[in-house]
Design an enzyme around this catalytic site. Structure first.
Site, PDB file in Angstrom:
ATOM      1  N   ASP A 103       0.842  -1.197   0.000  1.00 19.78           N
ATOM      2  CA  ASP A 103       0.000   0.000   0.000  1.00 19.78           C
ATOM      3  C   ASP A 103       0.885   1.257   0.000  1.00 19.78           C
ATOM      4  O   ASP A 103       1.898   1.304   0.706  1.00 19.78           O
ATOM      5  CB  ASP A 103      -0.867  -0.062   1.282  1.00 19.78           C
ATOM      6  CG  ASP A 103      -1.977   0.973   1.313  1.00 19.78           C
ATOM      7  OD1 ASP A 103      -2.418   1.410   0.241  1.00 19.78           O
ATOM      8  OD2 ASP A 103      -2.411   1.321   2.432  1.00 19.78           O
ATOM      9  N   HIS A 104       0.514   2.259  -0.778  1.00 18.51           N
ATOM     10  CA  HIS A 104       1.168   3.578  -0.742  1.00 18.51           C
ATOM     11  C   HIS A 104       2.686   3.556  -0.702  1.00 18.51           C
ATOM     12  O   HIS A 104       3.286   3.967   0.294  1.00 18.51           O
ATOM     13  CB  HIS A 104       0.707   4.360   0.489  1.00 18.51           C
ATOM     14  CG  HIS A 104      -0.637   4.959   0.319  1.00 18.51           C
ATOM     15  ND1 HIS A 104      -0.868   6.039  -0.508  1.00 18.51           N
ATOM     16  CD2 HIS A 104      -1.831   4.635   0.862  1.00 18.51           C
ATOM     17  CE1 HIS A 104      -2.154   6.344  -0.459  1.00 18.51           C
ATOM     18  NE2 HIS A 104      -2.763   5.503   0.354  1.00 18.51           N
ATOM     19  N   ALA A 163      -7.940   0.679   7.228  1.00 16.32           N
ATOM     20  CA  ALA A 163      -6.784   0.566   8.133  1.00 16.32           C
ATOM     21  C   ALA A 163      -7.159   1.046   9.538  1.00 16.32           C
ATOM     22  O   ALA A 163      -7.133   0.295  10.501  1.00 16.32           O
ATOM     23  CB  ALA A 163      -5.605   1.368   7.596  1.00 16.32           C
ATOM     24  N   HIS A 193      -7.489   9.767   4.784  1.00 14.90           N
ATOM     25  CA  HIS A 193      -6.951   8.738   5.679  1.00 14.90           C
ATOM     26  C   HIS A 193      -7.193   9.133   7.130  1.00 14.90           C
ATOM     27  O   HIS A 193      -7.219  10.307   7.461  1.00 14.90           O
ATOM     28  CB  HIS A 193      -5.458   8.547   5.425  1.00 14.90           C
ATOM     29  CG  HIS A 193      -5.154   8.023   4.064  1.00 14.90           C
ATOM     30  ND1 HIS A 193      -4.467   8.739   3.124  1.00 14.90           N
ATOM     31  CD2 HIS A 193      -5.467   6.845   3.472  1.00 14.90           C
ATOM     32  CE1 HIS A 193      -4.354   8.030   2.016  1.00 14.90           C
ATOM     33  NE2 HIS A 193      -4.959   6.870   2.192  1.00 14.90           N
ATOM     34  N   GLY A 194      -7.379   8.141   7.977  1.00 14.16           N
ATOM     35  CA  GLY A 194      -7.543   8.399   9.409  1.00 14.16           C
ATOM     36  C   GLY A 194      -8.977   8.726   9.780  1.00 14.16           C
ATOM     37  O   GLY A 194      -9.916   8.358   9.077  1.00 14.16           O
ATOM     38  N   SER A 209     -12.140   4.102   6.220  1.00 21.05           N
ATOM     39  CA  SER A 209     -12.439   3.997   7.654  1.00 21.05           C
ATOM     40  C   SER A 209     -13.227   5.219   8.086  1.00 21.05           C
ATOM     41  O   SER A 209     -13.071   6.303   7.504  1.00 21.05           O
ATOM     42  CB  SER A 209     -11.140   3.944   8.475  1.00 21.05           C
ATOM     43  OG  SER A 209     -10.534   2.682   8.383  1.00 21.05           O
ATOM     44  N   ASN A 239     -10.302   0.355   1.066  1.00 22.08           N
ATOM     45  CA  ASN A 239      -9.149   0.212   1.954  1.00 22.08           C
ATOM     46  C   ASN A 239      -9.526   0.567   3.382  1.00 22.08           C
ATOM     47  O   ASN A 239     -10.009   1.673   3.646  1.00 22.08           O
ATOM     48  CB  ASN A 239      -8.028   1.167   1.511  1.00 22.08           C
ATOM     49  CG  ASN A 239      -7.316   0.679   0.266  1.00 22.08           C
ATOM     50  OD1 ASN A 239      -7.742  -0.273  -0.378  1.00 22.08           O
ATOM     51  ND2 ASN A 239      -6.226   1.341  -0.065  1.00 22.08           N
TER      52      ASN A 239
END
Ligand SMILES: [Zn+2]
Length: 284
Positions: free
Chosen positions: A82-83, A232, A180-181, A211, A230
């Site tokens: 990933d990334h 996480a 993200h996050g 998420s 995705n």
């Protein structure tokens, strides 16, 4: 069953209009949590690690436990990087057994991003490995008017078409408003942009930062053509929270075989719900 490339599973998902859940794992415990979830839900699974996790755990350790999990659980299992913005790390992962990689050229210009991604595609495809990439942020001004930060970061549909054509990638990560996050408020997802891109691009589309996004928004994104989601942060939260609660009740426990159990189970329950949300349950 050994690790497989993502091609077949993602194209099947595109054809049948669902998404495959991709979970970031960090160690044996998080791997077990998501493998158990996928196995119980009869779902294909994408295990993914960031370069940070490779530093933490080591590429060979991750490949070894992922290969073992694929044969033990007997479900279609993909190991994805990933990334990654470092070409040497990408090649190393391909050489050591990863079956899918994401090149992150989002900090580069469009042309530089295309060049880097093409290099990875050439190398990966020779070894039967699939490549995911995202296009860089469209910043700056337009008609002398400052484009807002939100608008500027989103994927331009025409750029997406050109990017896919010129790089030969297998799946495209698009920016439609997720991050993200954890979110401060509710995420603002540009579904119309997704619909337009889906109509123009004929490879699987990937949603990052899934998420902490309300379930109905994920469902809608999948129905509009997302084929990989995705996850996480949601897993990390569940795992960490269960560990903290366990130690609050059992401050003297020192056996990892005991204190990891509730954490594995908590992450597993989250993974199961995300699999159902993506619609990849009962696809094996
Ligand atoms: Zn991401």
């Amino acid at each position: 069953m050994s690790l497989i490339s993502s091609k077949e599973e993602l194209f099947k998902a595109m054809k049948e209009k669902y998404a495959v859940a991709a979970f970031n794992i960090h160690n044996l415990e998080t791997l077990k949590a998501v493998m158990q979830a996928a196995s119980e839900e009869k779902s294909p699974i994408i295990l993914q690690t960031t370069p940070g996790t490779l530093k933490h755990a080591g590429v060979k350790y991750i490949v070894a436990i992922a290969e073992n999990a694929a044969s033990e659980y007997g479900i279609p299992t993909i190991l994805h990087l990933d990334h990654c913005d470092n070409i040497e790390t990408i090649f190393k992962c391909i050489d050591l057994g990863y079956t899918s990689v994401m090149v992150d050229g989002s900090k580069l210009s469009f042309e530089q991003n295309v060049d880097m991604v093409k290099k990875v595609v050439d190398y990966a495809h020779k070894k039967g490995v699939q490549v995911e990439a995202e296009i860089g942020k469209v910043g700056g001004t337009e008609d002398d008017v400052m484009v807002s930060e939100y608008e500027a970061s989103l994927t331009d549909p025409d750029d997406a078409v050109e990017f896919v054509k010129r790089t030969g990638i297998d799946s495209l990560a698009i920016a439609i408003g997720t991050a993200h996050g954890m979110y401060k408020g509710k995420p603002k997802i540009d579904f119309e942009r997704l619909r337009v891109i889906r109509g123009l691009v004929d490879i699987p589309l990937v949603l990052h930062g899934a998420s902490d996004v309300p379930d109905e928004m994920i469902r809608k994104a999948v129905s509009y053509g997302i084929n990989k989601i995705n996850i996480a942060t949601d897993l990390k939260n569940a795992f960490g929270k269960a560990l903290k609660e366990f130690f609050k009740d059992n401050p003297d426990e020192y056996d990892p075989r005991k204190y990891f159990m509730p954490a594995i189970d908590a992450a597993k329950q989250v993974a199961k719900s995300k699999i159902k949300l993506a619609g990849c349950n009962n696809k094996v």
